[in-house]
Structures are given as structure tokens and as C-alpha cells.
Design an enzyme around this catalytic site. Sequence first.
Site, short mmCIF file in Angstrom:
data_model
loop_
_atom_site.label_atom_id
_atom_site.label_comp_id
_atom_site.label_asym_id
_atom_site.label_seq_id
_atom_site.Cartn_x
_atom_site.Cartn_y
_atom_site.Cartn_z
N ASP A 50 33.80 56.11 36.06
CA ASP A 50 32.44 55.72 36.47
C ASP A 50 32.13 54.29 36.02
O ASP A 50 32.24 53.97 34.83
CB ASP A 50 31.40 56.63 35.81
CG ASP A 50 31.46 58.06 36.29
OD1 ASP A 50 32.51 58.47 36.82
OD2 ASP A 50 30.47 58.77 36.11
N GLU A 271 25.26 63.85 41.39
CA GLU A 271 25.64 62.96 40.30
C GLU A 271 25.29 61.50 40.57
O GLU A 271 25.28 61.04 41.70
CB GLU A 271 27.15 63.07 40.06
CG GLU A 271 27.58 64.52 39.86
CD GLU A 271 28.78 64.63 38.96
OE1 GLU A 271 28.55 64.83 37.76
OE2 GLU A 271 29.92 64.53 39.45
C1 FRU Z 1 30.76 61.57 37.49
C2 FRU Z 1 30.50 62.17 36.14
C3 FRU Z 1 29.15 61.74 35.63
C4 FRU Z 1 29.33 61.77 34.15
C5 FRU Z 1 30.79 61.40 33.98
C6 FRU Z 1 31.53 62.07 32.86
O1 FRU Z 1 32.07 61.13 37.66
O2 FRU Z 1 30.59 63.57 36.19
O3 FRU Z 1 28.10 62.55 36.09
O4 FRU Z 1 28.46 60.89 33.55
O5 FRU Z 1 31.44 61.72 35.19
O6 FRU Z 1 32.83 61.60 32.77
#
Ligand code: FRU
Length: 426
Positions: A50, A271
Site C-alpha cells: 500500500d 479498503e
Molecule cells: C489493503 C490493506 C489495508 C491495510 C493494509 C495492511 O491492502 O488491507 O486496508 O491497511 O492492507 O497490510
Amino acid sequence: MHETPESDGGRSRSRWTRAQAASIERRHGNVAPPAGAPAADPFPELHVWDTWLLRDRHGDIADVGGYRLAFSLTAPADLLPGKRHDVAEIRCFYSPDGREWRDAGPVFDGGALGQRQWAGSALYDDGEVYLYYTAAGDETADEMTYTQRIAVAHGGTVRADEGGIELSGPWTHETLLTPDGEWYETEAQSRGMTYTFRDPWFFEDPATGETHLLFEANAPAPEREGDDPATAHRREFNGCVGVAVSESGDPLSWELRPLLLDAVEVNQELERPHVVVADGRYYLFVCSHVHTFAPGVTGPDGLYGFVADALDGEYRPLNGSGLVATNPPEAPFQAYSWMAFAHDEEVLVQSFLNYHDFAGDSLDAIADLPEAEQRERFGGTLAPTLRLAVDGDRTRLRGTLDAWRIPTPDEPLPPADDSELPDGDA
Ligand code: FRU
């Protein structure tokens, strides 16, 4: 009856309905081309996933002494890819030109909240850096936990010179928001998969000047009297986009408000919610997974989106179904965690290369592969940037740019080439 939006504080609630989601399908214009293995990985010693950009209050990409800054969740590349969420650490990368990136190192020096830090957003305001993040896990517990709260780090300094960027503490870390149990489900209320309360995203509404923090959460959807078991189970899938407001505009003081959009009976995880304003419309984007759709609705890992005439809604799913961009069927987990940002007349979408070489229909199956294969099939670096045309309620992919390509708004791009885009299932 189950499709009727409930109301919140007099405002009718926007909902992604099962009927809308039933029309999700891959088609020309929403499928990214096969990416294959990363052409070049600027940080081979790290898993990078991310990612978000440092921006000013108005959402423009910040220029700090001639550099743009990106923040990413990272883990050492020798870790098995599936284990990376358990040790996620936020790092800063910076670039003089949006092509070549350098590593400024981990942003925190040990004082961050949570057992690990998950996604967020970064604001550059009045020379100050505000790093919003998800504090995941309870740092006072001995074992690994999945508690999530929204936090900020501030008070650090950013310095830029010919040598690059230096980001340094000490940072002050504060918890900003926790679920209230009425608009936003608490961990204790959660009946289904792991609850969510994460991924804070700073957004100032250009129409009102009002300052918002969007986040991923779940809307309480308890079992109701008379619900048959199937309905009760579907209601465990209760993803929503939450919002908090700072009345004074102070980046450190937030109050929860009723959610912007829910997906009760459709999907458990919306997300990394974020908004791009184009032509006076509000494009609300979220990422979601094939495995978080409720029984009876199917959709691939993808970028989903909704459009409204005001930030409060009411939101309509883009392209009728909500699906904006997904991976080709032969590599359905090729990319994830898409983040859209405006560029001139188009929208660019950055994401990370996930399992670029895996054709199975469930991510769970990856864990059954030999470890060496799990590593080989995983990208752990940014994916090619996608180019997206937005026009009213419709979107269309137009082609790609190189991975790690983050142009500034005034930088002209080459003509788009959509000949590489696959047709999809339809
Ligand atoms: C999306 C996610 C986010 C979270 C992160 C954890 O890829 O699930 O929602 O912050 O990855 O690694």
C-alpha cells in the site's frame, strides 16, 4: 426489503446494493493488461505494498524542495509475502521526477502506536507533515491482535537538499479515532470476518472547504428478529466508508460523522477509501477482494467506485456495478491496493504488484505452494500505473504507464494506447 437504505441523521444513506453488484463483470475498459514479473524493482530488498503520496490540503501532490514523497507499507523481502502484514512498517520514498525513487528509510523510530502500522495518508500543511496511519494490534498485548485504531504522527521535520530528503522525529503519536459502536462497528460487535477500522484518508472538500478524514470501517448490522439464517449470515458482510470531520480544519482534532456509503450484504471490506473530484463530481474509490463479497454476490479483487454530486452523496456505483479496474483473469491477484489521483483531464491509478503469476481463484491457495514459489510469484513493488478516463457515471481504462511513474499534474503524458487492454469476460 433488504435493499432499502437505512437513514442516518436525516440523510439517506448511500448503499452499494446486491442488485447493483450483481452486474459486476470483466469487460473491455476495466481489465488491466497482464503485468508479468516486475520489469525493474528499485528496492529488491523490500516488499512494498500500500502506497500513498504526500499531498497538500487541496489534494495536490506536495513539492518538497523539488521532490515528491511517497509512503509505503514495507517489510524485509526475505519474509514470506503472506506474513508481511504482521510486521508492516511505513517507509518514505522520494523522487525528483516521478520516475526514479530513493529510500528515505522507515519514518518512525520506535514510538509508533500499534504492534504494526497499516495504511494511511500524508498531509503537508504549513511546512508541517502529518502522517495518518492505522495502528494495528494492541501494543500492550503479548500476542498478536487485530485491533485497529486511527492514529497520527506529527511534529517531525522534513528537510530537502541536493542530497535528497531527510524525514526525522521526534514524532508525537496520537490516537485520533476508535469505533463508536453505533455508526461504526467495534471489534466486540463484529460477527463475521475480522472487523475493519483503518486506512485514514485526508480530504478537504473544494466546495465547502470542510476538512474530512475518510476511513474503512464496518456498519453495525446485527441479526434482526425474524432474519432467516442466510440473511443473518449475509449481514455479517457489512463494509462501509466512514468519515470524520474537523470543524476548525485542525489536522489533529476529529469527530466521527455518519458513514458515507455502506455495502451491507454485499462486501465486508471497502479498503483505502479516497475521493477524486472531477468536473465537480465526487468519485469515491475503494479496493476490495474476491473473498470479502457476501454469499450470492461475486466480484474480483479490484478497484470499485461510486459517484455523487456532493461528498455526502447520494452515491451511485460507477459503470452500474461499481467495478472500475481489475486484473486479467489469468492473473486475478496481479495487483491490489489501487489509489487514484487526478492528472489533468484523466485519473491515474497506482497500485502494487501482488501475485502477478498465480491463476488460482483464491489467495488462500497460495499458502499451499512451496515457499520459493510463493516468493517468485509475488511482486512486492509498485505495479504499472493505470490511466483512467472518467465521464459522468462511467469510467474506462485507457492504457498504462511504467510502474513507479507518478507525474506531477502539469506534466504532459504521451497519447494513451488502449490496444494492450484485454477484452474481459463479456
Ligand atoms: C489493503 C490493506 C489495508 C491495510 C493494509 C495492511 O491492502 O488491507 O486496508 O491497511 O492492507 O497490510
